[in-house]
Design a protein around this motif. Structure first.
Motif, short mmCIF file in Angstrom:
data_model
loop_
_atom_site.label_atom_id
_atom_site.label_comp_id
_atom_site.label_asym_id
_atom_site.label_seq_id
_atom_site.Cartn_x
_atom_site.Cartn_y
_atom_site.Cartn_z
N GLY A 77 0.82 -1.22 0.00
CA GLY A 77 0.00 0.00 0.00
C GLY A 77 0.85 1.27 0.00
N LEU B 120 -0.82 -13.38 5.62
CA LEU B 120 -0.75 -13.59 7.07
C LEU B 120 -1.31 -14.95 7.48
CD1 LEU B 120 -1.94 -10.07 8.20
CD2 LEU B 120 0.34 -11.03 8.56
N SER C 108 -0.07 -1.42 8.44
CA SER C 108 -0.83 -0.39 7.74
C SER C 108 -1.67 -1.04 6.66
CB SER C 108 0.10 0.68 7.16
OG SER C 108 -0.69 1.79 6.80
N ALA C 109 -2.58 -1.89 7.10
CA ALA C 109 -3.43 -2.63 6.16
C ALA C 109 -4.90 -2.38 6.47
CB ALA C 109 -3.09 -4.11 6.22
N GLY D 261 -5.12 6.32 0.26
CA GLY D 261 -4.42 5.14 -0.25
C GLY D 261 -4.16 5.22 -1.74
P1 A2P Z 1 -2.98 -5.58 -1.38
O1 A2P Z 1 -2.12 -4.65 -2.18
O2 A2P Z 1 -2.60 -7.01 -1.57
O3 A2P Z 1 -4.44 -5.32 -1.51
P2 A2P Z 1 -3.67 1.23 0.65
O4 A2P Z 1 -3.99 1.88 1.96
O5 A2P Z 1 -2.64 2.00 -0.13
O6 A2P Z 1 -4.90 0.92 -0.15
O7 A2P Z 1 -3.01 -0.20 1.01
C1 A2P Z 1 -3.64 -1.15 1.84
C2 A2P Z 1 -2.66 -2.26 2.16
O8 A2P Z 1 -3.30 -3.25 2.97
C3 A2P Z 1 -2.15 -3.01 0.93
O9 A2P Z 1 -0.82 -3.40 1.11
C4 A2P Z 1 -3.08 -4.22 0.91
O10 A2P Z 1 -2.58 -5.31 0.20
C5 A2P Z 1 -3.15 -4.52 2.38
N1 A2P Z 1 -4.24 -5.45 2.68
C6 A2P Z 1 -5.53 -5.38 2.29
N2 A2P Z 1 -6.22 -6.45 2.73
C7 A2P Z 1 -5.35 -7.23 3.42
C8 A2P Z 1 -5.45 -8.48 4.10
N3 A2P Z 1 -6.60 -9.15 4.17
N4 A2P Z 1 -4.31 -8.98 4.68
C9 A2P Z 1 -3.16 -8.32 4.59
N5 A2P Z 1 -3.00 -7.13 3.96
C10 A2P Z 1 -4.07 -6.59 3.37
#
Ligand code: A2P
Ligand code: 11C
Length: 335
Positions: A12, A57, A71-72, A161
């Protein structure tokens, strides 16, 4: 000593910045582990010239990890931060999930590093617009005691994001080419527009982002008596949140005194030369670590008031950098 560090949400906007900041500051990493959703499984990201594969995870993912920067999103933090903490890993969580939990310290290293002492495995990283404001408020509060803050923000789309950054770019390109635009991330067009709406609306008519500024400020400053009122606004800027901040203090403080105080304050750069058209701007704060403050004036409508303009990179000090600084403070504490 070196540490096994994880970034959760590595693909992200903030996650990317976390990897960059860890590398730049030469944080003592023994091994870096990167996590994101299934969508990103197998994606490789660069760290110190090495390609690291993104993982998903699992219950036992955190067994050998010392520090995890999350930060997810709040939903993921709600589920995974306690699991990580239980495995003995210290979580520094950038989401809003744990910030107001009385068991969780909410920390900005320039303001309340002492609160790290009572963490129980999870430490919360405040909201970006709150962080940059309290870095500038704290030195003034220590000298003149702040009674009330009125803040209006001008926030960049990277706060939402990666998808929002893509949407601003795409709408801009489409509008300049007289094509129809797609509106997906925000309720309205963001290109060439200004939206007085960040995060969800609450019963009291304020947005969640506005109430974060109110509640988080009191907790970080360790003073529930500071009254804060906020209007948060999204602007078509990619990086760097700007804030117009009006403060009322108990003791009189002049604009000159504020300038002097802030010039010496950690993490702050005073940029205040109106005669040369010099004031903080998001395009200059972008990619930088400091909180920039300018347009410092006395509020002539009240006895003890100051107006100022605060700008900082929301992905850096507002998120990734503050999280890494917390990790740095933590390892200083154990040494
Ligand atoms: P992914 O790129 O695989 O969707 P941002 O705030 O820029 O949108 O980024 C959100 C972050 O959180 C990204 O790295 C995204 O990964 C991650 N993310 C979203 N859903 C999950 C999940 N279920 N488990 C782990 N990471 C996640
Ligand atoms: C924004 N401040 O600019 C938000 C993003 O609580 O961590 C961060 C939301 C949060 O949209």
């Amino acid at each position: 000593e070196k540490y096994v560090v994880a970034v959760v949400g590595a693909t992200g906007a903030v996650g990317n910045e976390m990897i960059a900041v860890i590398e730049e500051r030469d944080f003592p990493v023994e091994r870096l582990r990167l996590f994101a959703s299934e969508r990103s499984e197998g994606v490789k990201l660069n760290f110190k010239g090495e390609e690291i594969a993104v993982e998903t995870l699992k219950e036992d993912s955190f067994q050998d990890i010392d520090i995890a920067l999350f930060s997810a999103g709040a939903e993921r933090s709600k589920i995974w931060a306690p699991i990580a903490a239980k495995s003995g890993c210290v979580v520094i969580d950038n989401s809003s999930q744990w910030r107001m939990d009385p068991e969780v310290p909410l920390v900005v290293p320039e303001v309340n590093p002492h609160d790290l002492k009572w963490h129980k495995g999870i430490i919360a990283n405040p909201n970006c617009s709150t962080i940059q404001m309290v870095v500038a408020l704290k030195p003034i509060h220590d000298v003149a005691k702040i009674k009330r803050v009125v803040v209006t923000t001008f926030q960049a789309v990277s706060g939402t994001g990666k998808k929002a950054m893509d949407e601003l770019l795409q709408q801009t390109v489409d509008l300049l080419n007289f094509r129809e635009i797609k509106i997906e991330v925000y309720p309205h067009q963001i290109a060439f527009n200004v939206l007085p709406h960040i995060d969800k609306f609450l019963e009291n008519g304020y947005t969640k982002e506005e109430m974060k500024m109110v509640n988080e400020t009191k907790k970080i400053m360790g003073d529930p008596t500071i009254r804060v009122t906020a209007t948060t606004v999204r602007v078509p800027v990619f990086r760097g949140h700007s804030e117009s901040v009006n403060i009322e203090t108990e003791k009189k403080i002049t604009a000159k005194e504020v300038r002097e105080l802030l010039s010496k304050a950690p993490g702050v750069v005073v940029m205040d030369n109106p005669e040369k058209n010099e004031y903080p701007l998001p395009i200059y704060a972008s990619g930088r670590d400091e909180v920039f403050v300018g347009r410092i004036r006395e509020d002539e409508s009240i006895e003890n008031g100051i107006n100022m303009w605060i700008v900082s990179d929301n992905l850096r000090k507002g998120a990734a950098l503050n999280a890494v600084q917390i990790a740095e403070e933590l390892i200083k504490m154990v040494k």
